[in-house]
Write an enzyme that holds these catalytic residues in place. Sequence first.
Site, short mmCIF file in Angstrom:
data_model
loop_
_atom_site.label_atom_id
_atom_site.label_comp_id
_atom_site.label_asym_id
_atom_site.label_seq_id
_atom_site.Cartn_x
_atom_site.Cartn_y
_atom_site.Cartn_z
N ASP A 197 0.85 -1.19 0.00
CA ASP A 197 0.00 0.00 0.00
C ASP A 197 0.89 1.24 0.00
O ASP A 197 1.75 1.39 0.87
CB ASP A 197 -0.90 -0.01 1.24
CG ASP A 197 -1.98 1.07 1.16
OD1 ASP A 197 -1.74 2.16 1.71
OD2 ASP A 197 -3.03 0.82 0.56
N ASN A 226 -2.63 12.67 -4.24
CA ASN A 226 -3.71 13.07 -5.15
C ASN A 226 -4.29 14.43 -4.78
O ASN A 226 -4.55 15.26 -5.64
CB ASN A 226 -4.82 12.02 -5.15
CG ASN A 226 -4.46 10.80 -5.98
OD1 ASN A 226 -3.72 10.90 -6.96
ND2 ASN A 226 -5.00 9.65 -5.61
N ASP A 241 -1.23 9.26 -10.82
CA ASP A 241 -1.14 8.26 -11.88
C ASP A 241 0.32 7.96 -12.22
O ASP A 241 0.68 6.81 -12.48
CB ASP A 241 -1.88 8.74 -13.13
CG ASP A 241 -3.40 8.76 -12.95
OD1 ASP A 241 -3.87 8.20 -11.95
OD2 ASP A 241 -4.08 9.33 -13.82
N GLU A 257 -4.60 2.29 -4.43
CA GLU A 257 -3.13 2.31 -4.38
C GLU A 257 -2.57 1.03 -3.76
O GLU A 257 -1.39 0.97 -3.40
CB GLU A 257 -2.65 3.52 -3.58
CG GLU A 257 -2.97 3.48 -2.09
CD GLU A 257 -4.36 4.04 -1.77
OE1 GLU A 257 -4.58 4.42 -0.60
OE2 GLU A 257 -5.21 4.09 -2.66
#
Length: 343
Positions: free
Chosen positions: A214, A222, A231, A257
């Site tokens: 993770d 983000n 991304d 993620e």
Amino acid sequence: MNRQNADPEAARLAALHRCGIFQTPAEQDFDFLTRLAAEICQVPYAFVTFVDQDYVWAKAWHGVEKIAPAARCDDYCDFVIRSGQPLVVHDLCSDPRTASMPPTLDGFRRYAGVPLLTADQQAIGTLCVLDKRAGSPNDHQLELLQSLARQVMALVELRQHKRELEANVHLLERLATTDELTGLMNRRRLMERLSEECARARRFKEPMALVLLDLDHFKQVNDQWGHATGDIVLANTGRLIRETLRETDSAGRYGGEELCLLLPHTELDGAATVADTLCGRLATRSHRTAGAPEYVTASLGVAASSHLEQCHPATLLAQADAALYRAKDNGRNCVVVAQEALA
């Protein structure tokens, strides 16, 4: 000016390359048409040849055990390629174009060849017959030879279409099973692969390991730098995972993620080593994105079943997930194995 007209040989070579036939293995269908050509023309030798920039290469032959590629300048087929028209030489010894060529000096006296033409009329090869006696095919035989040449090209095109179809099917399969951002398996294919690997581990009583990864504080990436930056981080992480894993390993995007690594034939200690290596590489891999954090770390949870245990997807995922949450509680950017998570 049209480029094809400016350089016809380049256009011809491009057509040959598109067919994907040059230097491919022998095939019975081509062998059959070559033998049929010899029988129709009542000669002992026949060849299907393809011609590149420098060499004449035989795809199929009749009357000889094997034939090596010949220099284009030393082969009769070059005349057919240059003209794009059939060539009939009644007596190779008396024709000034062919009298001193190596095959003539080796004893060949008769040649008849017709071009193998692509749909855009590019001559990429020949169907030809030879004899060590002088002579010529009659008009009917030459007409049948041209018909056989069209059958040769039909086989070439069929082979090309089959190859293109297989490539398209492979592409569609890859698109249907691959996560676009990370380049890893998507969740559906990941879960299928996990079930397959666990079934294999149970059948052969082999160890199987799983790692859940993770990315730390990914929501912050983000929120602060935008989803485009997120991304890029995901794409870089997927690339790093592909670089790290063995050929027998696989990985997929479990969700958001969170990524999952499948390590068959691997005990817990070996999986922990892989996870430690990956954790270290992630922490030092620069994402080189303007205005974004240069490094993004990850927390990893590791679980494994030994060869003495029953390997089940739900059990491995639950154990790895518990270890992952322990890694987050321990401050992130670290690896926790399932035994430690249960302690």
